[in-house]
Design a protein around this motif. Structure first.
Motif, short mmCIF file in Angstrom:
data_model
loop_
_atom_site.label_atom_id
_atom_site.label_comp_id
_atom_site.label_asym_id
_atom_site.label_seq_id
_atom_site.Cartn_x
_atom_site.Cartn_y
_atom_site.Cartn_z
N LYS A 116 -2.60 -0.66 9.88
CA LYS A 116 -3.58 -0.61 8.79
C LYS A 116 -3.98 0.82 8.44
N ALA A 117 -4.07 1.67 9.46
CA ALA A 117 -4.46 3.06 9.21
C ALA A 117 -3.46 3.76 8.29
N PRO A 155 0.81 -1.23 0.00
CA PRO A 155 0.00 0.00 0.00
C PRO A 155 0.83 1.27 0.00
N TRP A 156 2.08 1.19 0.48
CA TRP A 156 2.92 2.38 0.52
C TRP A 156 3.91 2.43 -0.65
N GLY A 157 3.80 1.51 -1.60
CA GLY A 157 4.48 1.68 -2.87
C GLY A 157 5.67 0.81 -3.18
N ALA A 158 6.04 -0.15 -2.35
CA ALA A 158 7.18 -1.04 -2.64
C ALA A 158 6.72 -2.24 -3.46
N VAL A 201 2.11 7.48 3.37
CA VAL A 201 3.08 7.95 2.39
C VAL A 201 2.35 8.86 1.41
N PRO A 202 2.83 10.08 1.18
CA PRO A 202 2.07 11.02 0.33
C PRO A 202 1.90 10.53 -1.11
N PHE A 203 2.99 10.00 -1.69
CA PHE A 203 2.97 9.65 -3.12
C PHE A 203 3.54 8.24 -3.32
N PRO A 204 2.76 7.20 -3.00
CA PRO A 204 3.30 5.84 -3.08
C PRO A 204 3.68 5.42 -4.49
N MET A 205 3.21 6.14 -5.49
CA MET A 205 3.62 5.90 -6.87
C MET A 205 4.16 7.22 -7.42
N PRO A 206 5.36 7.63 -7.02
CA PRO A 206 5.86 8.96 -7.34
C PRO A 206 6.07 9.17 -8.83
N LYS A 207 5.77 10.39 -9.27
CA LYS A 207 5.95 10.76 -10.67
C LYS A 207 7.05 11.79 -10.86
N SER A 208 7.67 12.25 -9.78
CA SER A 208 8.72 13.26 -9.88
C SER A 208 9.70 13.08 -8.73
N GLY A 209 10.86 13.72 -8.86
CA GLY A 209 11.85 13.66 -7.79
C GLY A 209 11.36 14.30 -6.51
N SER A 210 10.62 15.40 -6.63
CA SER A 210 10.10 16.08 -5.44
C SER A 210 9.12 15.20 -4.68
N GLU A 211 8.28 14.45 -5.41
CA GLU A 211 7.35 13.54 -4.74
C GLU A 211 8.11 12.44 -3.99
N ALA A 212 9.13 11.89 -4.62
CA ALA A 212 9.91 10.84 -3.95
C ALA A 212 10.58 11.40 -2.70
N MET A 213 11.11 12.62 -2.77
CA MET A 213 11.76 13.21 -1.61
C MET A 213 10.76 13.46 -0.49
N TRP A 214 9.54 13.83 -0.84
CA TRP A 214 8.52 14.01 0.20
C TRP A 214 8.12 12.67 0.81
N ASN A 215 8.23 11.59 0.06
CA ASN A 215 7.98 10.28 0.65
C ASN A 215 9.01 9.97 1.73
N SER A 259 -2.15 5.72 2.86
CA SER A 259 -1.26 5.79 1.71
C SER A 259 -2.04 5.60 0.41
N ILE A 260 -2.93 4.61 0.40
CA ILE A 260 -3.76 4.38 -0.79
C ILE A 260 -4.68 5.57 -1.02
N ARG A 261 -5.24 6.10 0.04
CA ARG A 261 -6.13 7.26 -0.08
C ARG A 261 -5.38 8.47 -0.65
N ASN A 262 -4.14 8.67 -0.18
CA ASN A 262 -3.34 9.77 -0.70
C ASN A 262 -3.10 9.62 -2.20
#
Length: 455
Positions: A124-125, A35-38, A155-169, A130-133
């Motif tokens: 679980k929460a 759910p958090w993107g791994a 996790v804010p962006f479990p499927m990141p589309k940019s470097g900034s999103e990954a850094m915020w994760n 993470s999925i909701r985000n």
């Protein structure tokens, strides 16, 4: 997978804005992805195992005493070792920083152990959040990428589309309230120097139940307080840092208290590439935990995902009691380090043309399971590598939490020195423990610092 990531990164590079995850993409969360993107599955040759829930409780016969965790993998032997003579054959799985250390120091060695995806499965929460985000179009970056909006509890962006999103994760990765005590050392040509012995407290309102998002404590993803307990000349110094979620709207808040001056000082200069005096100047404030603070002086590019040897399950360094078994003359003792093959996200940060910073370029390696940055490299104005840093992570199997962020080593190559931060085992009174509740608000105010620093 790498081709897909690269294509997404190129598509987003021009703007750095958030592209909402499509419904079909979101279906992967909780299926082929956690759910958090791994990635749940292992790699093709089986050297990276599937994710199966991590190390959430102590294995049989493994104990923790007084906040010190025994190494559950102590009986394992290295699969093989990498040194200056044979590193070329492993170059595709070594980071540039690791290669530089192998070339520079003849006694440096990388012992590769079996990989254990030991990151404990979060509550679980957190998984649901993470999925909701990911599905929520309101969970997005600020226009300049330095803040987040509408994200909470996962996790804010479990499927990141940019470097900034990954850094915020990394910035908003899952962590729990904790406290610990340890000591930090500077090692240079003159030998070992004890920088300080400290007691630290961390809380993460972003993951706290009952905290109103973006209000009060909910403005901050982390609040940190550090009290120096030794050596005697520095005892009683206290620092407190509040890290905001909306950096584009709110400044980082940093206070310090010095017993000799007997006053609390707001310290806005404790940010960016200001050297940390407590770390002997070998670490800048935005390198604490390998990355911290406002991310407005660099453009972040999502390079992709790769398999690399990185430090993992670092119990021997975190809780080893013999300093001589950890701190070598030029580098950490190889026997104390545990390297494993991990999938990591790679983010490259390039300094903006109008910005000032000692680094012209930085490279970050983020562990896919925890989203923690596990290694960084920094390059000077001549694009020459001048700093290499490793984070030391491990699951706290007594609580199901994950130790990450505060424990790391940093090599300053031009000065031929390195620091090892928060060794908990070498301090006689060192410990790590998670806390069920956050501290009362009255203990996290500037006025409270003087009382907490009493000798």
């Amino acid at each position: 997978m790498n081709k897909t990531i690269a294509a997404l990164a190129l598509a987003m590079l021009a703007t750095g804005v958030h592209a909402a995850v499509s419904p079909d993409e979101a279906k992967q969360l909780g299926a082929s992805l956690t759910p958090w993107g791994a990635e749940k599955g292992g790699n093709k040759d089986g050297t990276i195992p599937p994710y199966s829930g991590g190390l959430a409780k102590a294995p049989p016969g493994v104990t923790a005493t007084g906040g010190r965790l025994a190494n559950p993998y102590a009986a394992e032997k290295p699969l093989f070792s990498i040194d200056a003579k044979n590193h070329a054959q492993y170059a595709d799985r070594l980071t540039a920083g690791a290669i530089e250390l192998l070339k520079r120091y003849p006694t440096y060695r990388i012992d590769v152990y079996p990989s254990h995806r030991s990151f404990p499965e979060p509550p679980k929460a957190m998984q649901e959040a993470s999925i909701r985000n990911a599905r929520n179009a309101e969970c997005k970056l600020s226009p300049d990428g330095t803040g987040v909006r509408g994200c909470w509890g996962g996790v804010p962006f479990p499927m990141p589309k940019s470097g900034s999103e990954a850094m915020w994760n990394h910035t908003a990765r899952w962590r729990v309230t904790n406290e610990f005590a340890g000591e930090s050392w500077l090692v240079n040509s003159a030998g070992e120097t004890l920088l300080n012995q400290s007691r630290a407290y961390n809380e993460y309102p972003y993951y706290a139940d009952g905290v109103q998002p973006y209000q009060g404590a909910g403005q901050y993803y982390q609040r940190f307080q550090n009290t120096v307990i030794g050596p005697a000349r520095d005892a009683g110094n206290v620092s407190m840092i509040f890290y905001p979620l909306e950096y584009d709207k709110t400044d980082q808040r940093t206070w310090s208290y010095t017993p000799g001056q007997r006053r609390v000082r707001l310290a806005p200069e404790f940010s960016y590439d200001t050297p940390s005096a407590q770390m002997g100047g070998a670490i800048n404030y935005d390198e604490v935990g390998l990355f911290a603070g406002r991310a407005d002086r660099f453009d972040f590019k999502l390079v992709g995902k790769a398999e690399k040897y990185v430090n993992a399950n670092s119990y021997a360094i975190l809780f080893g009691s013999q300093r001589s078994a950890i701190l070598g003359k030029q580098h950490l003792v190889p026997d104390a380090q545990r390297w494993e093959l991990r999938r990591v996200w790679i983010v490259e940060a390039v300094r903006k043309p109008s910005a000032r910073h000692i680094a012209s370029r930085r490279v970050f390696y983020l562990d896919e399971d925890s989203w923690a940055i596990v290694e960084t490299e920094a390059y000077d104005n001549a694009n020459k590598l001048y700093r290499v840093q490793h984070s030391f992570t491990a699951p706290d199997y007594t609580s199901g939490a994950f130790m990450t962020g505060s424990f790391f080593a940093g090599y300053d190559l031009p000065k031929q020195q390195y620091v090892a931060v928060f060794l908990m085992g070498t301090l006689a009174s060192g410990y790590y423990r998670t806390l069920a509740e956050r501290r009362p608000e009255k203990t996290l105010t500037p006025e409270s610092l003087a009382a907490s620093g009493l000798r």
